[in-house]
Design an enzyme around this catalytic site. Structure first.
Site, PDB file in Angstrom:
ATOM      1  CD  GLU A 144      39.165  34.462  48.241  1.00  0.00           C
ATOM      2  OE1 GLU A 144      39.004  34.972  49.362  1.00  0.00           O
ATOM      3  OE2 GLU A 144      39.455  35.126  47.223  1.00  0.00           O
ATOM      4  CD  GLU A 204      45.259  34.416  53.164  1.00  0.00           C
ATOM      5  OE1 GLU A 204      44.111  34.376  52.694  1.00  0.00           O
ATOM      6  OE2 GLU A 204      45.643  35.279  53.978  1.00  0.00           O
ATOM      7  CG  ASP A 252      43.723  33.083  49.851  1.00  0.00           C
ATOM      8  OD1 ASP A 252      43.999  32.481  50.896  1.00  0.00           O
ATOM      9  OD2 ASP A 252      43.698  34.324  49.766  1.00  0.00           O
TER      10      ASP A 252
END
Length: 300
Positions: A109, A105, A107
């Site tokens: 954010e 993953e 990310d």
């Protein structure tokens, strides 16, 4: 050589160039949401205005969308205008992820804040299900006032997080140091907005003020330029299918993309010096012994 022969030769050259381009650009690219993505949950929290897609968070639900296909390597980009005003407690995420407990993953954010305070951007990398590799920075602009581009470049040598084409983080392939690198699982592309006031703003001290709802994030400029992996392709075939060989070449395998160029390295150094506010590599409370990759990542 006669005119007919010369014409034939030119046609062969043009054909060869066309084949070469087809071999190099065997990927998917678009700016249309409906071609690449679909609403994933809370369909009634979406609004479509021309080429712009808006997702909202209210006290009933957040919302999220996902790519229709999965990809191995390449570059994904979306332009986002983040929640304006008091966005404390909210998180807007843009990320790539594979499936399962051993998933990979990457990310972005975006952590909301009270009016007048800067947005924080948190990046994280999971490899084989192991994450806790957070970095946080504030941006050099207000991401709620206009659209800005957020990209993830992924190849067999590195994963690069970019903001308006400026690198803010690099995750390098350190397999020669015994560390696994994400290059064996196709990944989907996702985005979502949700309430995370237990941790998102000042460690959870500032809660979401629902009197300011709905909180709206806007999206446009959707681009995926990568190797599409149909569900019918076996996992063991994915890496081979999406890696360059004598028969085919992918743009992300070009040698110049194996590391940052000099200008990009200077940009990353500037970002780290002036905008980074948290790096897991420096967090001795969490990591008394710094993870091995900390000796290498982002230090170029």
């Amino acid at each position: 050589m006669g005119p007919a022969s010369s014409l034939s030769t030119r046609r062969l050259v043009l054909f060869g160039i066309m084949i070469g381009l087809m071999m190099l650009v065997t990927s998917v690219s678009s700016r249309n949401f409906d071609q690449l993505f679909q609403a994933r949950w809370a369909l009634d929290h979406f609004a479509y205005q021309g080429d712009t897609v808006k997702m909202k968070l209210d006290n009933f639900s957040g919302a999220g969308f996902s790519s229709k296909s999965k990809y191995m390597f390449g570059k994904v980009t979306v332009q986002i205008k983040l929640v304006e005003g008091d966005s404390a407690g909210t998180v807007t995420a843009f990320y790539m992820s594979s499936d399962g407990p051993k998933h990979h993953e990457f990310d972005f954010e975006f952590l909301g804040n009270t009016t007048g305070e800067p947005y924080l951007v948190q990046t994280n990398v999971y490899v084989n299900g192991v994450g806790n590799r957070e970095q946080r920075l504030n941006l050099w602009f207000d991401p709620s006032k206009d659209f800005h581009s957020y990209s993830i470049l992924w190849n067999q040598r590195q994963v690069v997080f970019l903001v308006d084409d400026t690198p803010i983080r690099v995750h390098s392939n350190l397999e020669h140091k015994g560390l696994p690198f994400p290059k064996d699982q196709a990944m989907g592309v996702y985005s979502s907005i949700w309430n995370a006031d237990d941790w998102a703003t000042q460690g959870g001290r500032v809660k979401t003020d629902w009197s300011h709802a709905p909180f709206v994030a806007s999206y446009r400029g959707f681009e995926i330029d990568g190797c599409e992996c149909p569900a019918s392709v076996a996992a063991t075939e994915i890496s081979r299918r999406c890696s360059s060989s004598a028969e085919k070449r992918f743009w992300w395998d070009e040698p110049r993309l194996s590391e940052l160029n000099l200008h990009q390295s200077h940009q990353l150094t500037w970002v780290r010096a002036h905008h980074m506010i948290y790096d897991y590599c420096s967090d001795t409370a969490r990591f008394p012994v710094a993870p091995v990759e900390c000796q290498h990542h982002g230090r170029k």
